[in-house]
Write an enzyme that holds these catalytic residues in place. Structure first.
Site, PDB file in Angstrom:
ATOM      1  N   ARG A   1       0.830  -1.211   0.000  1.00 50.85           N
ATOM      2  CA  ARG A   1       0.000   0.000   0.000  1.00 50.85           C
ATOM      3  C   ARG A   1       0.865   1.261   0.000  1.00 50.85           C
ATOM      4  NH1 ARG A   1      -4.477  -1.963   4.485  1.00 50.85           N
ATOM      5  NH2 ARG A   1      -5.987  -2.898   3.035  1.00 50.85           N
TER       6      ARG A   1
ATOM      7  N   HIS B   1      -6.843  -5.866  -0.421  1.00 43.61           N
ATOM      8  CA  HIS B   1      -7.539  -6.127   0.843  1.00 43.61           C
ATOM      9  C   HIS B   1      -6.775  -7.231   1.565  1.00 43.61           C
ATOM     10  CE1 HIS B   1     -10.653  -7.105   3.751  1.00 43.61           C
ATOM     11  NE2 HIS B   1     -10.422  -8.374   3.450  1.00 43.61           N
TER      12      HIS B   1
HETATM   13  P1  DAT Z   1      -8.388  -2.431   5.890  1.00 45.51           P
HETATM   14  O1  DAT Z   1      -8.646  -2.604   4.418  1.00 45.51           O
HETATM   15  O2  DAT Z   1      -6.973  -2.000   6.177  1.00 45.51           O
HETATM   16  O3  DAT Z   1      -8.809  -3.638   6.707  1.00 45.51           O
HETATM   17  P2  DAT Z   1     -10.885  -1.170   6.706  1.00 45.51           P
HETATM   18  O4  DAT Z   1     -11.459  -2.549   6.721  1.00 45.51           O
HETATM   19  O5  DAT Z   1     -11.063  -0.315   7.922  1.00 45.51           O
HETATM   20  O6  DAT Z   1      -9.306  -1.219   6.399  1.00 45.51           O
HETATM   21  O7  DAT Z   1     -11.468  -0.336   5.471  1.00 45.51           O
HETATM   22  C1  DAT Z   1     -11.738  -0.954   4.224  1.00 45.51           C
HETATM   23  C2  DAT Z   1     -11.300  -0.027   3.107  1.00 45.51           C
HETATM   24  O8  DAT Z   1     -12.022   1.213   3.160  1.00 45.51           O
HETATM   25  C3  DAT Z   1      -9.830   0.381   3.181  1.00 45.51           C
HETATM   26  O9  DAT Z   1      -8.984  -0.579   2.619  1.00 45.51           O
HETATM   27  C4  DAT Z   1      -9.835   1.692   2.449  1.00 45.51           C
HETATM   28  C5  DAT Z   1     -11.179   2.312   2.813  1.00 45.51           C
HETATM   29  N1  DAT Z   1     -11.072   3.191   3.983  1.00 45.51           N
HETATM   30  C6  DAT Z   1     -11.027   2.797   5.282  1.00 45.51           C
HETATM   31  N2  DAT Z   1     -10.970   3.837   6.135  1.00 45.51           N
HETATM   32  C7  DAT Z   1     -10.996   4.943   5.352  1.00 45.51           C
HETATM   33  C8  DAT Z   1     -10.963   6.352   5.625  1.00 45.51           C
HETATM   34  N3  DAT Z   1     -10.905   6.835   6.874  1.00 45.51           N
HETATM   35  N4  DAT Z   1     -10.989   7.207   4.570  1.00 45.51           N
HETATM   36  C9  DAT Z   1     -11.048   6.731   3.314  1.00 45.51           C
HETATM   37  N5  DAT Z   1     -11.089   5.427   2.982  1.00 45.51           N
HETATM   38  C10 DAT Z   1     -11.061   4.527   3.977  1.00 45.51           C
HETATM   39 MG    MG Z   2     -10.710  -4.494   7.005  1.00 45.69          MG
END
Ligand code: DAT
Ligand code: MG
Length: 168
Positions: A109, A126
């Site tokens: 990333r 993901h």
């Molecule tokens: P991860 O993919 O690291 O497990 P997550 O499950 O909290 O993170 O979120 C899923 C996806 O959503 C992430 O890969 C990118 C987007 N995302 C998460 N938090 C965000 C934020 N605060 N602002 C913008 N996009 C976000």
């Molecule tokens: Mg997640």
């Protein structure tokens, strides 16, 4: 430490940018085993189920467009199941932080992600975040017959002339 499975998805930006080879090479450093891999067209129902915990977030509409390919003209993604010792933590370390600007520059990333002007984190892959989430996600994206080992209990449906294996 015990063996566990984790779901990786190469998201539409990863495919659009021809990063599949790089991503698989980086993940192979983990020495984990790939036990499932395929290409999937993502519709909104699948997106909603996968990201069910984020539906109320202000960025969700944009995230749904992203994962269903509307931002990249690319509605394919590539889900993979990795298996081995400490798989969830190992894959998350190689993937890097959710926010690509906070991710280690050598992580996937950090190297290939970006933040869109809408604020959405476009972060290439993901990776499951816990054993419970990994199981839920793997069962959502893969059928028992698409994984090369017996990962979770499954059963045969007894439809006439067409018996299919499903998760119990
Ligand atoms: P991860 O993919 O690291 O497990 P997550 O499950 O909290 O993170 O979120 C899923 C996806 O959503 C992430 O890969 C990118 C987007 N995302 C998460 N938090 C965000 C934020 N605060 N602002 C913008 N996009 C976000
Ligand atoms: Mg997640």
């Amino acid at each position: 430490m015990s063996n566990e499975a984790t779901l990786v998805i190469i998201k539409p930006d990863g495919l659009k940018k021809s990063l599949t080879g790089n991503i698989l090479s980086r993940l192979s450093e983990s020495k984990l085993k790939i036990i499932g891999a395929k290409m999937v067209k993502v519709d909104i129902e699948l997106a909603n189920k996968h990201y069910h915990h984020l539906q109320k977030e202000p960025f969700y509409p944009e995230l749904a467009k992203y994962i269903t390919g509307q931002l990249h003209g690319e509605n394919r993604v590539m889900p993979l199941v990795y298996w081995g010792e400490d798989a969830i933590k190992k894959v998350r370390a190689i993937a890097g932080a959710t926010n690509p600007e906070q991710a280690e520059p050598i992580s996937i990333r950090g190297a290939y992600g970006r933040i869109l002007t809408t604020g959405l984190f476009e972060n290439v892959i993901h990776a499951s975040s816990s054993v419970e989430e990994a199981e839920r996600e793997i069962k959502l994206w893969f059928g028992p017959g698409e994984i090369v080992c017996k990962l979770y209990p499954s059963k045969k449906t007894s439809e006439e002339n067409d018996s299919k294996e499903i998760w119990v």
